[in-house]
Design an enzyme around this catalytic site. Sequence first.
Site, PDB file in Angstrom:
ATOM      1  N   CYS A  32      61.960  25.416 -10.854  1.00 18.95           N
ATOM      2  CA  CYS A  32      60.913  24.216 -10.700  1.00 18.95           C
ATOM      3  C   CYS A  32      60.406  24.231  -9.249  1.00 18.95           C
ATOM      4  CB  CYS A  32      61.670  22.917 -10.876  1.00 18.95           C
ATOM      5  SG  CYS A  32      63.089  22.416 -10.232  1.00 18.95           S
TER       6      CYS A  32
ATOM      7  N   ASN B  38      53.970  17.987 -12.982  1.00 18.82           N
ATOM      8  CA  ASN B  38      55.135  18.299 -13.251  1.00 18.82           C
ATOM      9  C   ASN B  38      55.489  19.286 -14.199  1.00 18.82           C
ATOM     10  OD1 ASN B  38      58.098  18.136 -13.875  1.00 18.82           O
ATOM     11  ND2 ASN B  38      58.013  15.998 -13.657  1.00 18.82           N
TER      12      ASN B  38
ATOM     13  N   HIS C  88      65.517  18.757  -9.434  1.00 17.90           N
ATOM     14  CA  HIS C  88      64.134  18.745  -9.946  1.00 17.90           C
ATOM     15  C   HIS C  88      63.160  18.600  -8.950  1.00 17.90           C
ATOM     16  CE1 HIS C  88      61.231  19.749 -12.844  1.00 17.90           C
ATOM     17  NE2 HIS C  88      60.463  18.396 -12.744  1.00 17.90           N
TER      18      HIS C  88
END
Length: 308
Positions: free
Chosen positions: A50, A163, A148
Site C-alpha cells: 500500500c 485509496n 495502511h
Amino acid sequence: MPIHTLSDFKSADDAANPPQPNSFAEPVDGEKLSKWFKGMYHEKQIGSLCAVHCLNNLLQDQEFDEIQLADIAADIDRRERQALGSGRIDSDLSSANVRADGFFSVQVILEALMTRGYQCMHLGSSETAGVLKSPEKEIGFILNRSEHWFSLRRLGKYWFDVNSMYEKPKFVSDSYLGMLLMQMKNDGYSVFVVRGNFPQTSIEKDNRRLEELVQACSDNQVTQLSGPVASQSKTTASSAFSGSGYSLQEDNSAEIQAAFASAGVDPQEDPELAAAIAESLMFQAPQVAVDPVEEMRRKRLQRFAAQS
C-alpha cells in the site's frame, strides 16, 4: 523524557467513535484491475504494497516500486546504524524500515517524496498550522494507520480519494474534505500534507474529461471514512498501536533516537510525528537471516512470471 505513542492521542477517540462493520465486501485485486480509471492513475492493492500504491496514486504515475523503496529503507538503516555507532543490526539482516512483505516505515515514505523534490509535512506541525482552515488549496495528502497508507489528490479543482483498497477513485467535495481530514486525524490517522511542483496531468488539460471523471467517481459512499481501519473491529484496528509504547529508559531507546536523528525530527516540537515514527518501528522484520530487499525482488519476479 517519555515518548508518547499514537495510542495516547487516539484512545479517547476510539472510545467515543467505535469502528463500524467492514464496508469492503470483497478485496480488490491489483493484479487484474487496470491502473487507470477514466484518465486518472489509480493503482489497486497488491499484497502489502500500500505504501507503493499510495505514493504512485498521489504522484499520478508509476514513480516508485517496492525495490526502490527498499533501497531507500536500506540507506536509512545504514544512517541509523551510524548514529547508533553499532553494527549489530547488520548481524541478522533485520531492518527497522522495511519488511519482506512490503511494509515500509514513515521515514521511508518521507524520504521517497524528498527524492522527487516534494516536501511532506505532518499535519499538526508549525508549518501546517493553517492547512485545515483551507485544505482545498493543497494538492495532496497522505494518510496512515494500522499499516495502511493511502492518498488524497486534487486534479484541477476536484479532490479524489485514491485509496488502493477501492476499485475506483472516490470524489471528495471541498466542503467535505476538511471534515474528512479532521475526522481521520481525530480517529488516530497520521495525516501529512505534500507540497511541491506537481506536473499537470493530461486529464487536467481537458475539462470535459475531468468532469466526466468526477461524475464517474461520485456515489453515495463519498462521505464514508476512507481506509480499511475505519471498518475493522476495535481489536484489529488497534493492532498497529498495541504495546506499552516507547520511552528513553527502554532498551530500544537508542534505535528510536537514531530514527529521529535520521529523519530530523524533534519529539518535543512535533510529538505526533515522533509517535508515528516510533510506532512504525514496531513492525521490524523478524529476527531471521532474510534480506527484505532480496525477498521482495524474488516475489516481484514471481509476480511477473505469473503474468507472462
